[in-house]
Motif scaffolding. Sequence first.
Motif, short mmCIF file in Angstrom:
data_model
loop_
_atom_site.label_atom_id
_atom_site.label_comp_id
_atom_site.label_asym_id
_atom_site.label_seq_id
_atom_site.Cartn_x
_atom_site.Cartn_y
_atom_site.Cartn_z
N PRO A 327 0.60 -1.22 -0.03
CA PRO A 327 -0.02 -0.06 0.02
C PRO A 327 0.90 1.38 0.04
CG PRO A 327 -1.06 -1.65 1.61
CD PRO A 327 0.51 -2.22 1.07
N GLN A 331 1.06 3.70 -3.20
CA GLN A 331 0.51 5.14 -3.08
C GLN A 331 1.52 6.02 -3.75
OE1 GLN A 331 0.02 6.94 0.77
NE2 GLN A 331 -2.07 7.64 0.03
N TRP A 334 1.51 6.10 -7.49
CA TRP A 334 0.18 6.54 -7.91
C TRP A 334 0.31 8.08 -8.06
CZ3 TRP A 334 -3.38 5.88 -10.74
CH2 TRP A 334 -4.55 6.83 -10.49
N GLU A 352 -7.39 6.71 -14.42
CA GLU A 352 -8.17 5.45 -13.81
C GLU A 352 -8.79 4.45 -14.93
OE1 GLU A 352 -10.84 6.61 -10.85
OE2 GLU A 352 -9.37 6.83 -9.40
N HIS A 363 -8.73 -2.02 -10.85
CA HIS A 363 -8.53 -0.58 -10.40
C HIS A 363 -7.45 -0.11 -9.82
CE1 HIS A 363 -9.42 3.23 -7.94
NE2 HIS A 363 -10.56 3.36 -9.02
N SER A 365 -6.30 1.01 -7.19
CA SER A 365 -6.01 0.93 -5.78
C SER A 365 -5.72 -0.58 -5.57
CB SER A 365 -7.71 1.35 -5.03
OG SER A 365 -8.81 0.40 -5.56
N SER A 366 -6.11 -1.53 -6.57
CA SER A 366 -5.97 -3.04 -6.13
C SER A 366 -4.75 -3.44 -6.98
CB SER A 366 -7.19 -3.81 -6.71
OG SER A 366 -8.21 -3.29 -5.96
#
Length: 384
Positions: A327, A331, A334, A352, A363, A365-366
């Motif tokens: 994570p 991030q 990202w 996205e 996505h 986030s995954s």
Amino acid sequence: MPILDLQRRMRQLGEIRLGHVVPTRNGKTRPAKLDKFRFTSPSREILTEVANLYGGEVKPWTPANGGPSEFEVYSQANRLPVLIPPKDAVSQWYELYAGSKCQRRCDGVTEHKSDRPCMCDPDNRDCAMTTRVNVMLRDVPALGQWLLISKGYYAAVTLPPAAELLSQAGGYVAGWLGMEEKTAIVNDQLARFKVPTLDVEITPAALMAGQITGGGAAAVASGPERVAITSGRPDYAALAAVAESAEEVGKLWTQANQAGHLDDDLAKVLKARGEELRAKASPTSNDGPHPDDTQRVLNPADYGDAGQEQVDEYVHDVEIVEDAPDPAAAQDVWFQIIAAAGPRGMTTEQVEAAFAEQHSGLHPSSATVAQLETFLGALKGGAL
């Protein structure tokens, strides 16, 4: 008024198959699994309709061990809309074949062809468990049923209870014939194989109450999810259900997003389907083993013959476990992606969507750090 002592049955249009026969290095043949349904029928016209609906090309076909010449289609579908009959949807026997001729058909107690007690050793049977599924293809313009034969354990234990429940409906039930991947250890190695499944477009409570559906339902099943069909809108959920790769799901995501159809419910369905396909995308071989085929005498009329020397040539599949997402690191990458996208006039939503298109509906986030870094490199390199 029907003839009372005449057994009536619906015409069989053809067979739906989970495998085919392939040549080996020693010049013989053996059965091999498929990940899409294969259809065979004596009618070229009916198979042409099947090919128009589910993909593939109609070609002549002759069974490996005799039988009249027919036609076949290797479709692009692993999930079919069907009507499930209220009676005799599933039948089950222990059977022994010699060539294309059935020598024994037994229920485990009585051998019905000779009307004698079962001749097999219960711990080491000569006969193979054989499960037959009869369905009507909802969208094929032909009156009759299609037969699917499975020699597998999972089909033998899961399909009969489903058929017993469906028999309570008193009429044809709209549903789906699918195939589900299972794994097992064969000779100390991991093997993958396909199992036929039956799903319905009705809750068990409604089924028991007799509230059956005949194919005109306002929703289409896609695994555990259902997405309503709206006027002028493609059925993205159904298309994703028959997609053969995560990349195809990504294209559906982009298509839905560009058309303004990508709502939260559809996004969840496509994301789940993309992740499901991605999880299965480890290197496989079309020559991989089918555990049922390595432990039984084959029905040559369905699959072709296979001796032990051919079974020994099977190549087993392996699984690949991807790195788990980090994570904090993800991030950070990202933020770099968003910073690089700004000068290119891309909004966060567009980034996205572009990422999802490149990664089969996934996505950001995954995503893993590696996936995000690859996307960042492509973005900076002008590949997007």
